[in-house]
Structures are given as C-alpha cells and as structure tokens.
Design a protein around this motif. Structure first.
Motif, PDB file in Angstrom:
ATOM      1  N   MET A   1       0.833  -1.197   0.000  1.00 29.25           N
ATOM      2  CA  MET A   1       0.000   0.000   0.000  1.00 29.25           C
ATOM      3  C   MET A   1       0.874   1.256   0.000  1.00 29.25           C
ATOM      4  N   THR A   2       0.301   2.387  -0.348  1.00 28.24           N
ATOM      5  CA  THR A   2       1.029   3.653  -0.363  1.00 28.24           C
ATOM      6  C   THR A   2       1.493   4.018   1.041  1.00 28.24           C
ATOM      7  N   ARG A   3       2.758   4.401   1.157  1.00 25.04           N
ATOM      8  CA  ARG A   3       3.273   4.809   2.457  1.00 25.04           C
ATOM      9  C   ARG A   3       2.642   6.132   2.869  1.00 25.04           C
ATOM     10  N   ARG A   4       2.368   6.254   4.159  1.00 29.27           N
ATOM     11  CA  ARG A   4       1.853   7.531   4.659  1.00 29.27           C
ATOM     12  C   ARG A   4       2.882   8.639   4.424  1.00 29.27           C
ATOM     13  N   ASN A   5       4.164   8.254   4.414  1.00 28.71           N
ATOM     14  CA  ASN A   5       5.218   9.235   4.135  1.00 28.71           C
ATOM     15  C   ASN A   5       4.969   9.908   2.794  1.00 28.71           C
ATOM     16  N   ASP A   6       4.615   9.117   1.784  1.00 23.61           N
ATOM     17  CA  ASP A   6       4.409   9.659   0.442  1.00 23.61           C
ATOM     18  C   ASP A   6       3.189  10.572   0.395  1.00 23.61           C
ATOM     19  N   GLU A   7       2.131  10.189   1.119  1.00 23.84           N
ATOM     20  CA  GLU A   7       0.924  11.022   1.166  1.00 23.84           C
ATOM     21  C   GLU A   7       1.233  12.385   1.779  1.00 23.84           C
ATOM     22  N   VAL A   8       1.968  12.357   2.889  1.00 27.48           N
ATOM     23  CA  VAL A   8       2.291  13.610   3.576  1.00 27.48           C
ATOM     24  C   VAL A   8       3.252  14.445   2.739  1.00 27.48           C
ATOM     25  N   GLU A   9       4.204  13.788   2.082  1.00 31.82           N
ATOM     26  CA  GLU A   9       5.127  14.520   1.215  1.00 31.82           C
ATOM     27  C   GLU A   9       4.356  15.274   0.134  1.00 31.82           C
ATOM     28  N   ALA A  10       3.402  14.601  -0.516  1.00 28.77           N
ATOM     29  CA  ALA A  10       2.621  15.247  -1.577  1.00 28.77           C
ATOM     30  C   ALA A  10       1.816  16.415  -1.037  1.00 28.77           C
ATOM     31  N   LEU A  11       1.252  16.261   0.156  1.00 26.62           N
ATOM     32  CA  LEU A  11       0.430  17.316   0.735  1.00 26.62           C
ATOM     33  C   LEU A  11       1.277  18.529   1.103  1.00 26.62           C
ATOM     34  N   LEU A  12       2.452  18.303   1.673  1.00 30.19           N
ATOM     35  CA  LEU A  12       3.321  19.416   2.049  1.00 30.19           C
ATOM     36  C   LEU A  12       3.866  20.131   0.812  1.00 30.19           C
ATOM     37  N   ARG A  13       4.142  19.370  -0.244  1.00 34.25           N
ATOM     38  CA  ARG A  13       4.585  20.001  -1.491  1.00 34.25           C
ATOM     39  C   ARG A  13       3.466  20.876  -2.065  1.00 34.25           C
ATOM     40  N   GLU A  14       2.245  20.367  -2.005  1.00 34.47           N
ATOM     41  CA  GLU A  14       1.119  21.153  -2.496  1.00 34.47           C
ATOM     42  C   GLU A  14       0.971  22.436  -1.677  1.00 34.47           C
ATOM     43  N   TYR A  15       1.135  22.325  -0.370  1.00 37.47           N
ATOM     44  CA  TYR A  15       1.009  23.512   0.476  1.00 37.47           C
ATOM     45  C   TYR A  15       2.095  24.528   0.138  1.00 37.47           C
ATOM     46  N   ALA A  16       3.303  24.048  -0.116  1.00 39.73           N
ATOM     47  CA  ALA A  16       4.385  24.963  -0.490  1.00 39.73           C
ATOM     48  C   ALA A  16       4.024  25.696  -1.785  1.00 39.73           C
ATOM     49  N   ASP A  17       3.453  24.982  -2.749  1.00 41.48           N
ATOM     50  CA  ASP A  17       3.026  25.612  -3.999  1.00 41.48           C
ATOM     51  C   ASP A  17       1.915  26.631  -3.747  1.00 41.48           C
ATOM     52  N   LEU A  18       0.975  26.261  -2.894  1.00 41.77           N
ATOM     53  CA  LEU A  18      -0.139  27.165  -2.598  1.00 41.77           C
ATOM     54  C   LEU A  18       0.346  28.442  -1.917  1.00 41.77           C
ATOM     55  N   VAL A  19       1.314  28.301  -1.022  1.00 43.28           N
ATOM     56  CA  VAL A  19       1.892  29.478  -0.363  1.00 43.28           C
ATOM     57  C   VAL A  19       2.533  30.384  -1.410  1.00 43.28           C
ATOM     58  N   ALA A  20       3.287  29.767  -2.338  1.00 41.62           N
ATOM     59  CA  ALA A  20       3.959  30.559  -3.364  1.00 41.62           C
ATOM     60  C   ALA A  20       2.953  31.228  -4.297  1.00 41.62           C
ATOM     61  N   ILE A  21       1.924  30.496  -4.702  1.00 45.63           N
ATOM     62  CA  ILE A  21       0.930  31.048  -5.628  1.00 45.63           C
ATOM     63  C   ILE A  21       0.207  32.238  -5.016  1.00 45.63           C
ATOM     64  N   THR A  22      -0.100  32.146  -3.744  1.00 47.07           N
ATOM     65  CA  THR A  22      -0.871  33.208  -3.093  1.00 47.07           C
ATOM     66  C   THR A  22       0.010  34.331  -2.565  1.00 47.07           C
ATOM     67  N   GLY A  23       1.262  34.338  -2.989  1.00 49.46           N
ATOM     68  CA  GLY A  23       2.143  35.435  -2.627  1.00 49.46           C
ATOM     69  C   GLY A  23       2.648  35.374  -1.205  1.00 49.46           C
ATOM     70  N   GLY A  24       2.666  34.192  -0.625  1.00 53.35           N
ATOM     71  CA  GLY A  24       3.139  34.029   0.747  1.00 53.35           C
ATOM     72  C   GLY A  24       4.646  34.138   0.849  1.00 53.35           C
ATOM     73  N   ASP A  25       5.141  33.992   2.070  1.00 50.72           N
ATOM     74  CA  ASP A  25       6.563  34.103   2.358  1.00 50.72           C
ATOM     75  C   ASP A  25       7.335  33.009   1.623  1.00 50.72           C
ATOM     76  N   ALA A  26       8.317  33.406   0.810  1.00 48.71           N
ATOM     77  CA  ALA A  26       9.105  32.440   0.050  1.00 48.71           C
ATOM     78  C   ALA A  26       9.877  31.500   0.969  1.00 48.71           C
ATOM     79  N   PHE A  27      10.335  32.031   2.107  1.00 45.91           N
ATOM     80  CA  PHE A  27      11.073  31.178   3.048  1.00 45.91           C
ATOM     81  C   PHE A  27      10.162  30.123   3.654  1.00 45.91           C
ATOM     82  N   LYS A  28       8.904  30.474   3.866  1.00 44.31           N
ATOM     83  CA  LYS A  28       7.937  29.514   4.390  1.00 44.31           C
ATOM     84  C   LYS A  28       7.692  28.411   3.372  1.00 44.31           C
ATOM     85  N   ALA A  29       7.512  28.794   2.114  1.00 43.09           N
ATOM     86  CA  ALA A  29       7.303  27.797   1.061  1.00 43.09           C
ATOM     87  C   ALA A  29       8.502  26.863   0.979  1.00 43.09           C
ATOM     88  N   ARG A  30       9.693  27.439   1.050  1.00 43.50           N
ATOM     89  CA  ARG A  30      10.913  26.630   0.986  1.00 43.50           C
ATOM     90  C   ARG A  30      11.001  25.685   2.180  1.00 43.50           C
TER      91      ARG A  30
END
Length: 573
Positions: A1-30
């Motif tokens: 089955m899919t590792r929970r690690n992979d699920e969380v990795e995808a979600l955190l990457r998406e959040y980083a993209d969302l922060v960047a798209i909405t003009g959030g802090d670049a350091f936070k996205a990084r």
C-alpha cells in the motif's frame, strides 16, 4: 500500500506551492518543500511516530509536526484546505506547466483572470500577454512549449506511480482463492517512462471473485465497466485499471498479447500467419484445424514462432523480432548485474541521510563499491567548501573497508557552467576517485552554445560521467537543446560515460537517446542519484530504461569489476 510518508510529502509540497501562488513568504514555502523531501525520504513509517518522533526528522519543526499529526489523525490538513479555497483549482494546475512558476501563475490570475491551462493557451495565441511585465516573447514561447508537453502527457503518470499502484493490486488479487497467476502487463511491463492505464491479468477458472475484489479495493474510486471477461475501474490516483481473467492454459499467450507493444504484436502475428498459424490472447493455433499449439508460457509461444523469449522492455518494434530471428538479441543488463552506485548524495549537501547511513544501506544491497558524490560549490545553495569536502573524504576513508567488503569511492557532482567549465582546478579534482558533471542552470542556451558546453565538459580529463545529460524533468521541463550526435561522439572519443539517471521524473538519458548514443560506442552509468536511503531502490527504473535502450553489461561501467572501473575512471591520465 502507499506509504503515509508519500501522502504527507505530496500534501506538504502542495502547500508549499499554494503558499507561493498566493504570494506568501518564500522562506515559508521553501521550509515546507524541505520538510516534504525529508518526510518522503525518511526510511521509517511516519504513521508510527508521535510529534516528538516527527521532530527528529531533519527540517521538521514543531509547526510542521503538528500539521502532520493532524493529517494522520483526521485525514486533512486545515491550512491546506484554507489555501485551496482561496484560489481556483485551475490556477493550481498552471504551475504544472513546464516553464511557468508560482509567481507567474499568480500574476496571470490577478492581472488577466486566467485560471486554466486552456485559457492561458488561448491568451497566448491572442497575444494577450504582450503588455504583461515578465512575459516577453521568449517567455511566452517557453510557456507555449510547456503547454504542449503537458497536453502530450495527457492522463499519463510516471512509471514509479503506475508500478506502485499495480503492485498493490497484484498483491491483493494474488491472495484470493482460485488465483493461479496474477501480473501486470501493457506499457508498464515494458517499463515505459509514463503509463496511461494499467493492464492486470489473472489466470483463474472463475472471474467473478476477482472482478468484485477489484471494484471493492480501497484504492478504487470509480467502476467504469464491469463484466465477466473484463472490468475497468479508476483509482484514487486517476489511473484506469483494466482487469482481464484468462483460462490458466492461456496465461502465456495472454501475457504476450497484452504486454504489446502494438507494433511488436503485429510482427509476431505476421510471422504466425506466414506459418499458417493464428496468434491471439488465448494461444497460438493451427489456422486450419484450430488445434492449440502453444499457450501456457510466453517462452512456449515465442519458441513455436521460431523466436527466443524477448524481454518485455525490448518489445517496441525497434528491430527486436529481426534480431531474435538472426540470433542477435542482446542479453540486456539486469539489476543483479549492477555492482555499485556511482551518483548519490548525503546530508552534507541536499541529501537527507549522513554518510555512514547511506553507505550502510548500499552495503545491504550487496554492492561491491559505492560512490558518494555531493554537490560542488558552483551550486551555491548547497554551501559546499573545500574544507567540508576534504573532511568528508577523511570520514569516508575511515569508513572504507568496514562495510561487508564494499569499497567506498569519494566523488563529487560538479556543475557545468555555460562555457563548459567545472568547479575546482585540476589539482583539486585529481583527489577524487570520480567526478560526475551535470548542467544545473542556464537551460536555455542556444543549440551551438549548449553543444559546445557539454563537449568541453566531456573533454575535461577529470570528468568521468555526464549526469542526467538532457536535464529533462518528465512532464515538467524539456531537455536542453543540443546536437546530441556530437555530444555522444565526444563521450565515446573521450571515455566519458553518459548517465542513465534512475530518478523516476528524470530517467535521463531516455531510451531513444540511449539507442543513439550506443551507436557511437559510448559507455553508460546507471545511477540512482539517491538523496535518501529509500532512493537507492530507484535503481530499478534506471536499469529498466537501460534495457529499453538495449544496453548490456559491457555497455554499463558500474557492472564492471572495480579494477576495470578504476582503469576507465583514470580516463587515460
């Protein structure tokens, strides 16, 4: 089955993209990108960790750990839901276009109200971006090309994603009573770099239990069609899965037929017709009497046609049938042939695990040798220094010889600058066991300049391997424009190996380029480019790509004994 690690990795990457798209802090996205990488590369199952355990993972602080715990407990992450609600889904899709980053996606939405890939394509054709700062003619051309790449990929997913899904399904169905055999076929079995849908075959007397089980799997999101011979579903990852249940006596013929490719099957059916036979998914039959002549195994089917068994990775109608008929089919390289990995990273630069941990994991894989190749200082974000590198070399020498007789090699991944120069002078490079040199910037040089850049790197007496040569990221970034025939010839002339990088989003060189380079007599190195312990296992994708390029042990330098490898690495010096 899919590792929970992979699920969380995808979600955190998406959040980083969302922060960047909405003009959030670049350091936070990084910070979220770093945490995503760390969690994805963490060898243990994070679902078994509490907040304290999560905070022991590099780059995971209290705030991120709290969010991960929230997701593991509830299946949701509130901050992600909140950011998703702030912008249309189409804007999030824009950043999937190669050449278009989060900042530009936000500009397009705010200034022109563009919220989909189709709307952006229309705007470019209507020259509606001409007055938008930062979207000059060259940028628009890059975006247009990126849209073409995205559309060409369609609903296809990376090989690694498809294989993970297929292996889960095969494991579930194989455990059911009455299952004689179960395997995946199609383009996945041929190990193409992307996969459109999955073909799964079962050998059984009764089909209904397997059709029902597929429909009821946790990963099944939609039942497209359900029947006695074939059932199609769509998974939560968006992949279509076609399940067919065959009579056990037809297993070999079914695997041959549904593995494909279409061109390969036309060749084999043509041979059958010329012999007065009929070939189908149920077997090889006498065309007149209808008697079954071969069907239980693929080997049996091919042999009756006068062919040796042909590895699935070769079945692309690239001359493999003719080679088989003439006894010239290559014995392609396998994962067992690989004696060592020559491109890996540690936490000294952008890896996630320390030297000792990476080396120990490599030793467990049974390698005879293993190279650590952390980034050189030209990639400034890694903050490499001569002192750090020399200290690592000292640690590596102390560790060498203590790990199941595996020898450790000290290397580096150099940066090829626009003029073809690399980090460090010759006298410093002479201290390395090997050097991988890669393009990490200035991807849009003109064809002549890029060709000259790569050829000059090959001509450097201390450059042993050109890493991920085209720099492509599948579905996200096209390869650089160069005269590859000239580059491949230079590699053969100078004794510089071309890498087959096993990272699933790279697979670089790709199979078609491998076939071309092989014609020039170039040698290759199949490497994981591992940045974490789990990444070492990605080598399987590089080996599969090498097979698709018809490579043998003789072609791949890291299948050679260490003494022969060292002679190659000296490059005539």
């Amino acid at each position: 089955m899919t590792r929970r690690n992979d699920e969380v990795e995808a979600l955190l990457r998406e959040y980083a993209d969302l922060v960047a798209i909405t003009g959030g802090d670049a350091f936070k996205a990084r910070a979220y990108e770093k945490a995503a990488r760390a969690i994805g590369g963490y060898p243990a199952d994070i679902s078994k960790l509490d907040e304290g355990g999560l905070r022991e993972i590099p780059n995971v602080g209290r705030s991120i750990a709290d969010k991960v715990v929230e997701y593991l407990r509830t299946g949701k992450m509130a901050v992600v839901e909140e950011r998703r609600a702030r912008i249309p889904a189409g804007v999030r899709e824009l950043i999937a276009i190669p050449g278009l980053g989060p900042k530009k996606a936000l500009r397009l939405y705010e200034d022109l109200h563009i919220a989909s890939v189709d709307a952006l394509a229309t705007a470019i054709e209507a020259d509606a971006l001409a007055d938008l700062r930062g979207f000059g003619e060259k940028t628009q051309e890059n975006i247009r090309h990126g849209i073409e790449l995205l559309r060409r990929a369609g609903g296809r997913v990376l090989l690694s994603t498809a294989l993970e899904t297929a292996e889960e399904i095969v494991a579930e169905l194989s455990g059911l009573p009455g299952c004689g055999r179960c395997a995946y076929a199609g383009s996945l079995r041929r190990m193409r770099e992307t996969v459109g849908d999955l073909d799964v075959l079962v050998a059984a007397r009764r089909s209904e239990p397997f059709m029902a089980a597929l429909c009821e799997l946790p990963g099944t999101a939609e039942v497209i069609a359900r029947g006695a011979k074939k059932t199609s579903v769509r998974t939560v990852r968006g992949l279509q899965v076609d399940l067919r249940v065959l009579p056990p006596q037809s297993w070999g013929a079914g695997m041959q037929y549904f593995t494909g490719s279409k061109g390969h099957n036309i060749r084999t059916r043509t041979i059958a017709v010329h012999q007065g036979l009929k070939l189908s998914e149920y077997g090889l039959f006498d065309a007149e009497s209808g008697d079954s002549l071969a069907s239980r195994t693929e080997e049996e089917v091919y042999a009756r046609l006068g062919l040796p068994w042909i590895a699935p990775t070769l079945r692309e109608d690239r001359g493999e049938v003719e080679a088989g008929l003439h006894g010239e089919l290559p014995e392609v390289v396998t994962e067992k042939d690989v004696r060592g990995d020559l491109h890996t990273h540690t936490d000294l630069t952008d890896g996630l695990a320390p030297l000792a941990q990476m080396a120990a994991a490599a030793a467990r894989r049974g390698y005879a040798y293993y190279a650590v190749t952390d980034h050189a200082p030209g990639l400034s974000m890694q903050r490499m220094t001569d002192e750090k590198l020399l200290a690592q070399r000292e640690s590596l020498r102390e560790l060498d010889g203590t790990l199941r007789r595996m020898r450790l090699l000290h290397g580096t991944e150099l940066n090829i600058d626009p003029d073809g120069e690399v980090d460090w002078p010759a006298e410093f490079l002479a201290g390395f066991d090997l050097c991988v040199a890669s393009v990490h910037s200035h991807f849009h040089l003109g064809r002549r300049a890029m060709t000259r850049r790569l050829v000059r790197a090959c001509e450097n007496p201390y450059v042993n391997i050109i890493g991920h040569p085209t720099t492509r990221l599948i579905g996200r970034r096209p390869g650089v424009d160069a005269d590859w025939d000239e580059v491949f010839a230079a590699c053969a002339r100078t004794g510089t190996a071309l890498e087959v990088n096993a990272q699933p989003d790279r697979l670089d060189l790709g199979d078609e380029d491998i076939l071309r380079a092989r014609e020039y007599g170039a040698k290759f190195a199949v490497n994981s480019d591992a940045h974490a312990v789990p990444h070492l296992a990605l080598l399987r994708y590089g080996v599969a790509t090498a097979q698709r390029g018809w490579l043998t042990r003789e072609d791949v330098i890291n299948t050679w004994p260490l003494t022969r490898l060292r002679r190659f690495l000296r490059k005539g010096r």
